[in-house]
Design an enzyme around this catalytic site. Structure first.
Site, PDB file in Angstrom:
ATOM      1  N   ASP A 161       0.858  -1.184   0.000  1.00  0.00           N
ATOM      2  CA  ASP A 161       0.000   0.000   0.000  1.00  0.00           C
ATOM      3  C   ASP A 161       0.892   1.231   0.000  1.00  0.00           C
ATOM      4  O   ASP A 161       2.009   1.192   0.532  1.00  0.00           O
ATOM      5  CB  ASP A 161      -0.899   0.016   1.239  1.00  0.00           C
ATOM      6  CG  ASP A 161      -1.967  -1.066   1.213  1.00  0.00           C
ATOM      7  OD1 ASP A 161      -2.462  -1.371   0.118  1.00  0.00           O
ATOM      8  OD2 ASP A 161      -2.309  -1.583   2.290  1.00  0.00           O
TER       9      ASP A 161
ATOM     10  N   ASP B 144      -7.067  -1.274  -4.577  1.00  0.00           N
ATOM     11  CA  ASP B 144      -8.120  -0.943  -3.612  1.00  0.00           C
ATOM     12  C   ASP B 144      -9.053   0.121  -4.175  1.00  0.00           C
ATOM     13  O   ASP B 144     -10.280   0.019  -4.059  1.00  0.00           O
ATOM     14  CB  ASP B 144      -7.518  -0.421  -2.301  1.00  0.00           C
ATOM     15  CG  ASP B 144      -6.636  -1.427  -1.592  1.00  0.00           C
ATOM     16  OD1 ASP B 144      -6.850  -2.643  -1.752  1.00  0.00           O
ATOM     17  OD2 ASP B 144      -5.719  -0.989  -0.867  1.00  0.00           O
TER      18      ASP B 144
END
Length: 154
Positions: free
Chosen positions: A111, A129
């Site tokens: 991330d 995401d």
């Protein structure tokens, strides 16, 4: 075919950006883009959103495989003449595969998009995401439109 191309574009952008973060940043390093609002921060997640189910890779492999099969089935069966549905499913497919690749290769998800919204430090996320979230929102809009059409017909 268009919807699979959308998925491929998402997968490529997701994997390229994650590779750039892994190769060029230390874990935990943060680069301000807009101070106090937007950062590129190298982070890893062994779970799902907000770190839930951390370390349960078998669960993610199983669920993600089922989701991917379901999305491909829906694309093949229901998207003819339903462009919004197809785009939504293409975005969801790309996002699901993007994070699946990370879990299969790294046993964690990379991330890096770090946003602070009015003093709320939002959990760090990635392109996959984002693609999943936008796809789900578009799917919801499609469902609302379909519901409105059915009510009109009655």
């Amino acid at each position: 075919m268009l919807y699979y191309m959308i998925a491929l574009l998402i997968i490529a952008a997701d994997q390229l950006t994650k590779w750039l973060v892994v190769k060029n940043m230390e874990l935990g390093q943060s680069i301000p883009i807009i101070d106090q609002v937007f950062y590129i921060t190298s982070h890893r997640n062994t779970g799902a959103a907000w770190g839930i189910l951390a370390g349960q890779m078998w669960f993610f492999y199983l669920i993600t495989t089922a989701v991917i099969i379901g999305i491909v089935y829906y694309i093949q069966r229901y998207t003819k003449g339903q462009r919004l549905l197809g785009v939504a499913l293409g975005l969801m497919l790309g996002g699901a595969i993007g994070n699946f690749i990370d879990r299969a290769v790294r046993q964690e998800v990379v991330d890096f998009i770090h946003v602070i919204i009015v003093n709320y430090n939002y959990p760090i996320f990635n392109i996959a995401d984002s693609s999943l979230c936008v796809g789900v929102m578009l799917l919801f809009i499609q469902m609302l439109l379909d519901s409105g059409k059915k009510k009109k017909e009655q």
